[in-house]
Design a protein around this motif. Structure first.
Motif, PDB file in Angstrom:
ATOM      1  N   VAL A  19       0.836  -1.198   0.000  1.00 18.41           N
ATOM      2  CA  VAL A  19       0.000   0.000   0.000  1.00 18.41           C
ATOM      3  C   VAL A  19       0.873   1.251   0.000  1.00 18.41           C
ATOM      4  CG1 VAL A  19      -1.779   1.252   1.255  1.00 18.41           C
ATOM      5  CG2 VAL A  19      -1.804  -1.251   1.222  1.00 18.41           C
ATOM      6  N   GLU A  20       0.527   2.198  -0.876  1.00 19.24           N
ATOM      7  CA  GLU A  20       1.208   3.490  -0.948  1.00 19.24           C
ATOM      8  C   GLU A  20       0.155   4.590  -0.875  1.00 19.24           C
ATOM      9  OE1 GLU A  20       3.570   3.777  -4.483  1.00 19.24           O
ATOM     10  OE2 GLU A  20       4.505   1.841  -4.156  1.00 19.24           O
ATOM     11  N   LYS A  22      -2.071   5.275   1.219  1.00 21.05           N
ATOM     12  CA  LYS A  22      -3.360   4.711   1.636  1.00 21.05           C
ATOM     13  C   LYS A  22      -4.184   4.197   0.462  1.00 21.05           C
ATOM     14  CE  LYS A  22      -3.644   7.531   5.766  1.00 21.05           C
ATOM     15  NZ  LYS A  22      -4.444   8.474   6.538  1.00 21.05           N
ATOM     16  N   GLU A  23      -3.558   4.056  -0.704  1.00 25.20           N
ATOM     17  CA  GLU A  23      -4.241   3.546  -1.892  1.00 25.20           C
ATOM     18  C   GLU A  23      -4.011   2.037  -1.961  1.00 25.20           C
ATOM     19  OE1 GLU A  23      -3.722   7.517  -4.677  1.00 25.20           O
ATOM     20  OE2 GLU A  23      -2.388   5.815  -4.968  1.00 25.20           O
ATOM     21  N   LYS A  24      -5.067   1.297  -1.682  1.00 28.96           N
ATOM     22  CA  LYS A  24      -4.971  -0.158  -1.654  1.00 28.96           C
ATOM     23  C   LYS A  24      -5.840  -0.790  -2.736  1.00 28.96           C
ATOM     24  CE  LYS A  24      -5.521  -4.094   1.420  1.00 28.96           C
ATOM     25  NZ  LYS A  24      -5.796  -4.548   2.772  1.00 28.96           N
ATOM     26  N   HIS A  25      -7.063  -0.278  -2.893  1.00 26.18           N
ATOM     27  CA  HIS A  25      -8.012  -0.849  -3.839  1.00 26.18           C
ATOM     28  C   HIS A  25      -8.093   0.002  -5.103  1.00 26.18           C
ATOM     29  CE1 HIS A  25      -9.601  -2.475   0.088  1.00 26.18           C
ATOM     30  NE2 HIS A  25      -9.248  -3.550  -0.590  1.00 26.18           N
ATOM     31  N   PHE A  26      -8.085  -0.694  -6.238  1.00 26.32           N
ATOM     32  CA  PHE A  26      -8.086  -0.028  -7.537  1.00 26.32           C
ATOM     33  C   PHE A  26      -9.091  -0.695  -8.460  1.00 26.32           C
ATOM     34  CE2 PHE A  26      -4.029   0.880  -5.699  1.00 26.32           C
ATOM     35  CZ  PHE A  26      -3.689   2.142  -6.149  1.00 26.32           C
ATOM     36  N   ILE A  27      -9.533   0.082  -9.451  1.00 26.78           N
ATOM     37  CA  ILE A  27     -10.389  -0.439 -10.500  1.00 26.78           C
ATOM     38  C   ILE A  27      -9.802   0.017 -11.836  1.00 26.78           C
ATOM     39  CG2 ILE A  27     -11.977   1.528 -10.451  1.00 26.78           C
ATOM     40  CD1 ILE A  27     -14.228  -0.596 -10.933  1.00 26.78           C
ATOM     41  N   VAL A  28      -9.824  -0.850 -12.819  1.00 30.15           N
ATOM     42  CA  VAL A  28      -9.332  -0.478 -14.148  1.00 30.15           C
ATOM     43  C   VAL A  28     -10.420   0.379 -14.797  1.00 30.15           C
ATOM     44  CG1 VAL A  28      -8.598  -1.305 -16.406  1.00 30.15           C
ATOM     45  CG2 VAL A  28      -7.918  -2.553 -14.359  1.00 30.15           C
ATOM     46  N   GLU A  45      -7.599   3.317 -11.360  1.00 32.92           N
ATOM     47  CA  GLU A  45      -8.081   4.407 -10.524  1.00 32.92           C
ATOM     48  C   GLU A  45      -8.173   3.935  -9.078  1.00 32.92           C
ATOM     49  OE1 GLU A  45     -12.236   6.888 -10.086  1.00 32.92           O
ATOM     50  OE2 GLU A  45     -11.600   6.259 -12.079  1.00 32.92           O
ATOM     51  N   ALA A  46      -7.574   4.699  -8.172  1.00 30.83           N
ATOM     52  CA  ALA A  46      -7.643   4.377  -6.745  1.00 30.83           C
ATOM     53  C   ALA A  46      -9.059   4.655  -6.252  1.00 30.83           C
ATOM     54  CB  ALA A  46      -6.642   5.208  -5.963  1.00 30.83           C
ATOM     55  N   VAL A  47      -9.625   3.720  -5.525  1.00 30.96           N
ATOM     56  CA  VAL A  47     -11.001   3.864  -5.053  1.00 30.96           C
ATOM     57  C   VAL A  47     -11.106   4.948  -3.982  1.00 30.96           C
ATOM     58  CG1 VAL A  47     -12.888   2.656  -3.898  1.00 30.96           C
ATOM     59  CG2 VAL A  47     -11.547   1.486  -5.632  1.00 30.96           C
ATOM     60  N   ILE A  48     -10.098   5.079  -3.131  1.00 29.13           N
ATOM     61  CA  ILE A  48     -10.162   5.991  -1.993  1.00 29.13           C
ATOM     62  C   ILE A  48     -10.190   7.467  -2.399  1.00 29.13           C
ATOM     63  CG2 ILE A  48      -7.671   6.124  -1.580  1.00 29.13           C
ATOM     64  CD1 ILE A  48      -8.352   5.971   1.447  1.00 29.13           C
ATOM     65  N   ASN A  49      -9.481   7.820  -3.487  1.00 29.25           N
ATOM     66  CA  ASN A  49      -9.385   9.240  -3.850  1.00 29.25           C
ATOM     67  C   ASN A  49      -9.566   9.501  -5.353  1.00 29.25           C
ATOM     68  OD1 ASN A  49      -6.998   8.262  -4.877  1.00 29.25           O
ATOM     69  ND2 ASN A  49      -5.677   9.404  -3.482  1.00 29.25           N
TER      70      ASN A  49
END
Length: 71
Positions: A19-20, A22-28, A45-49
């Motif tokens: 994790v970098e 706080k970006e852990k989950h991503f969607i193409v 795309e990072a889900v968190i931001n």
């Protein structure tokens, strides 16, 4: 090694192992193909931001970096 079908990349979900920012989950969020059907551009795309970045889609095959789906 993750198995990936390039035609099913769009909207697929991924979890980054290291994790970098706080970006852990991503969607193409974007995939572009050439005339031969080869992937020439992949955007995750990072889900968190909602931060987007280009990625070499082949790196998603490396299970030491990425896991399929959100975990």
């Amino acid at each position: 090694m993750n198995q990936i079908n390039p035609k099913k990349l769009l909207h697929s979900k991924w979890t980054r192992v290291l994790v970098e920012n706080k970006e852990k989950h991503f969607i193409v969020s974007g995939v572009e193909f050439d005339e031969a059907g080869e992937v020439i551009e992949c955007i995750i795309e990072a889900v968190i931001n909602n931060r987007q970045q280009l990625i070499d889609w082949q790196s998603l095959k490396d299970s030491s970096l990425w896991r399929q789906n959100w975990q």
